[in-house]
Design a protein around this motif. Structure first.
Motif, PDB file in Angstrom:
ATOM      1  N   GLN A  54      12.597  -9.296   9.823  1.00 41.58           N
ATOM      2  CA  GLN A  54      11.475  -8.859   9.797  1.00 41.58           C
ATOM      3  C   GLN A  54      11.558  -7.551   8.621  1.00 41.58           C
ATOM      4  O   GLN A  54      10.372  -6.897   7.998  1.00 41.58           O
ATOM      5  CB  GLN A  54      11.538  -9.127  10.849  1.00 41.58           C
ATOM      6  N   GLU A  55      12.589  -7.486   8.452  1.00 44.37           N
ATOM      7  CA  GLU A  55      12.817  -6.150   7.539  1.00 44.37           C
ATOM      8  C   GLU A  55      11.973  -6.430   6.346  1.00 44.37           C
ATOM      9  O   GLU A  55      11.501  -5.635   5.553  1.00 44.37           O
ATOM     10  CB  GLU A  55      14.507  -5.904   7.350  1.00 44.37           C
ATOM     11  N   LEU A  56      12.524  -7.244   5.638  1.00 45.54           N
ATOM     12  CA  LEU A  56      12.331  -8.640   4.512  1.00 45.54           C
ATOM     13  C   LEU A  56      10.469  -8.033   4.595  1.00 45.54           C
ATOM     14  O   LEU A  56      10.030  -8.064   2.955  1.00 45.54           O
ATOM     15  CB  LEU A  56      12.532  -9.304   3.918  1.00 45.54           C
ATOM     16  N   LYS A  57      10.196  -9.103   5.250  1.00 46.23           N
ATOM     17  CA  LYS A  57       8.544  -9.309   4.941  1.00 46.23           C
ATOM     18  C   LYS A  57       8.405  -7.085   5.152  1.00 46.23           C
ATOM     19  O   LYS A  57       7.362  -6.822   4.144  1.00 46.23           O
ATOM     20  CB  LYS A  57       7.963  -9.726   7.026  1.00 46.23           C
ATOM     21  N   GLY A  58       9.191  -6.543   6.087  1.00 45.19           N
ATOM     22  CA  GLY A  58       8.197  -5.031   5.790  1.00 45.19           C
ATOM     23  C   GLY A  58       8.698  -4.380   4.495  1.00 45.19           C
ATOM     24  O   GLY A  58       7.804  -4.454   3.808  1.00 45.19           O
ATOM     25  N   GLU A  59       9.334  -5.208   4.000  1.00 49.20           N
ATOM     26  CA  GLU A  59      10.052  -4.403   3.136  1.00 49.20           C
ATOM     27  C   GLU A  59       9.076  -5.147   1.699  1.00 49.20           C
ATOM     28  O   GLU A  59       8.195  -4.266   0.543  1.00 49.20           O
ATOM     29  CB  GLU A  59      11.102  -3.947   2.063  1.00 49.20           C
ATOM     30  N   ILE A  60       8.806  -6.312   1.814  1.00 47.48           N
ATOM     31  CA  ILE A  60       7.272  -6.925   0.749  1.00 47.48           C
ATOM     32  C   ILE A  60       6.151  -6.226   0.771  1.00 47.48           C
ATOM     33  O   ILE A  60       5.301  -6.268  -0.221  1.00 47.48           O
ATOM     34  CB  ILE A  60       7.602  -8.037   0.736  1.00 47.48           C
ATOM     35  N   GLU A  61       6.142  -6.154   2.027  1.00 47.18           N
ATOM     36  CA  GLU A  61       3.993  -5.471   2.316  1.00 47.18           C
ATOM     37  C   GLU A  61       4.350  -3.914   1.530  1.00 47.18           C
ATOM     38  O   GLU A  61       3.847  -3.887   1.089  1.00 47.18           O
ATOM     39  CB  GLU A  61       4.146  -5.662   3.635  1.00 47.18           C
ATOM     40  N   THR A  62       5.157  -3.390   1.986  1.00 45.92           N
ATOM     41  CA  THR A  62       5.439  -2.278   1.316  1.00 45.92           C
ATOM     42  C   THR A  62       5.541  -2.271   0.402  1.00 45.92           C
ATOM     43  O   THR A  62       4.317  -1.188  -0.998  1.00 45.92           O
ATOM     44  CB  THR A  62       6.807  -1.188   1.122  1.00 45.92           C
ATOM     45  N   LEU A  63       6.039  -2.687  -0.550  1.00 50.35           N
ATOM     46  CA  LEU A  63       6.021  -3.180  -2.774  1.00 50.35           C
ATOM     47  C   LEU A  63       5.007  -3.344  -3.003  1.00 50.35           C
ATOM     48  O   LEU A  63       4.249  -3.439  -3.532  1.00 50.35           O
ATOM     49  CB  LEU A  63       7.361  -4.160  -2.469  1.00 50.35           C
ATOM     50  N   ARG A  64       3.833  -4.793  -2.055  1.00 53.59           N
ATOM     51  CA  ARG A  64       2.901  -4.739  -2.231  1.00 53.59           C
ATOM     52  C   ARG A  64       1.835  -3.879  -2.283  1.00 53.59           C
ATOM     53  O   ARG A  64       0.495  -4.116  -3.368  1.00 53.59           O
ATOM     54  CB  ARG A  64       1.964  -5.993  -1.467  1.00 53.59           C
ATOM     55  N   GLN A  65       1.710  -3.082  -1.348  1.00 53.02           N
ATOM     56  CA  GLN A  65       0.625  -1.840  -1.162  1.00 53.02           C
ATOM     57  C   GLN A  65       1.612  -0.905  -2.476  1.00 53.02           C
ATOM     58  O   GLN A  65      -0.119  -0.324  -2.843  1.00 53.02           O
ATOM     59  CB  GLN A  65       1.161  -1.301  -0.300  1.00 53.02           C
ATOM     60  N   GLU A  66       2.474  -0.486  -2.494  1.00 55.32           N
ATOM     61  CA  GLU A  66       3.190   0.401  -4.246  1.00 55.32           C
ATOM     62  C   GLU A  66       2.132  -0.227  -5.374  1.00 55.32           C
ATOM     63  O   GLU A  66       1.796   0.388  -5.742  1.00 55.32           O
ATOM     64  CB  GLU A  66       4.278   0.262  -4.142  1.00 55.32           C
ATOM     65  N   VAL A  67       1.724  -1.557  -5.549  1.00 51.35           N
ATOM     66  CA  VAL A  67       1.555  -2.472  -6.844  1.00 51.35           C
ATOM     67  C   VAL A  67       0.813  -2.264  -6.948  1.00 51.35           C
ATOM     68  O   VAL A  67       0.092  -2.120  -7.934  1.00 51.35           O
ATOM     69  CB  VAL A  67       2.423  -3.849  -7.036  1.00 51.35           C
ATOM     70  N   LYS A  68      -0.223  -2.333  -5.970  1.00 58.27           N
ATOM     71  CA  LYS A  68      -1.586  -2.354  -6.426  1.00 58.27           C
ATOM     72  C   LYS A  68      -2.191  -0.447  -6.011  1.00 58.27           C
ATOM     73  O   LYS A  68      -2.935  -1.210  -6.815  1.00 58.27           O
ATOM     74  CB  LYS A  68      -2.187  -2.838  -3.979  1.00 58.27           C
ATOM     75  N   GLY A  69      -1.676  -0.025  -5.531  1.00 57.65           N
ATOM     76  CA  GLY A  69      -2.317   1.036  -6.037  1.00 57.65           C
ATOM     77  C   GLY A  69      -1.625   1.996  -6.898  1.00 57.65           C
ATOM     78  O   GLY A  69      -2.439   2.527  -8.359  1.00 57.65           O
ATOM     79  N   GLU A  70      -0.419   1.295  -7.711  1.00 54.83           N
ATOM     80  CA  GLU A  70      -0.365   1.199  -9.447  1.00 54.83           C
ATOM     81  C   GLU A  70      -1.129   0.310 -10.030  1.00 54.83           C
ATOM     82  O   GLU A  70      -1.372   0.978 -11.101  1.00 54.83           O
ATOM     83  CB  GLU A  70       1.311   0.866  -9.802  1.00 54.83           C
ATOM     84  N   ILE A  71      -1.496  -0.310  -9.929  1.00 52.30           N
ATOM     85  CA  ILE A  71      -2.604  -0.835 -10.488  1.00 52.30           C
ATOM     86  C   ILE A  71      -3.982  -0.434 -10.176  1.00 52.30           C
ATOM     87  O   ILE A  71      -4.331  -0.500 -11.276  1.00 52.30           O
ATOM     88  CB  ILE A  71      -3.002  -3.361  -9.563  1.00 52.30           C
ATOM     89  N   LYS A  72      -4.549  -0.141  -9.537  1.00 49.23           N
ATOM     90  CA  LYS A  72      -5.721   0.945  -9.118  1.00 49.23           C
ATOM     91  C   LYS A  72      -5.442   2.338 -10.650  1.00 49.23           C
ATOM     92  O   LYS A  72      -6.180   2.522 -11.283  1.00 49.23           O
ATOM     93  CB  LYS A  72      -6.116   1.353  -7.451  1.00 49.23           C
ATOM     94  N   VAL A  73      -4.324   2.896 -10.456  1.00 54.50           N
ATOM     95  CA  VAL A  73      -4.141   4.099 -11.205  1.00 54.50           C
ATOM     96  C   VAL A  73      -3.811   3.839 -12.450  1.00 54.50           C
ATOM     97  O   VAL A  73      -5.019   4.515 -13.467  1.00 54.50           O
ATOM     98  CB  VAL A  73      -2.689   4.166 -11.189  1.00 54.50           C
TER      99      VAL A  73
END
Length: 135
Positions: A84-103
């Protein structure tokens, strides 16, 4: 199971030694027999205890199996927690990567606009790259 001497043997002892002595011999015989039986019982108990102790060292008891099952359940719970912790961290990283791609997309657009605004020949180059050689 007391062992008794045959009547004939008692009678022969009584003939040779007398009734009182024959009776004493029979009593000694019975006492010796009783002591031997007690010794056998004691040794049997002792062997059973030794055997039980050896088996407990070598074989799994019900308590051992129960403890092992509890430990396995704890490990499963820990694995699920980590999952569960890894799922949460992976989702957080996805959101960060999406944000970086937008930038990055915004920077590419801004740099493209600046390039066109500062150099008119670059527009022609960009159009050639996008649409191929038009001439």
């Amino acid at each position: 199971m007391p062992l008794t001497i045959p009547v004939e043997l008692y009678e022969k002892l009584a003939e040779k030694l007398g009734k009182e002595t024959a009776l004493e011999v029979v009593k000694v015989f019975e006492e010796t027999q009783k002591q031997l039986e007690d010794k056998v019982v004691e040794e049997t108990k002792k062997r059973k205890i030794e055997l039980r102790d050896e088996l407990r060292k070598e074989l799994a008891t019900k308590e051992d199996i129960l403890l092992t099952r509890q430990e396995i359940e704890l490990v499963r719970q820990e694995i699920e927690t980590v999952r569960q912790e890894l799922k949460g961290e992976i989702e957080t990283l996805r959101q960060e990567v999406k944000g970086e791609i937008k930038v990055l997309k915004m920077w590419i657009i801004v740099l493209g606009i600046l390039m066109v605004a500062l150099n008119q020949n670059s527009l022609e180059l960009i159009l050639r790259i996008i649409f191929g050689n038009i001439r």
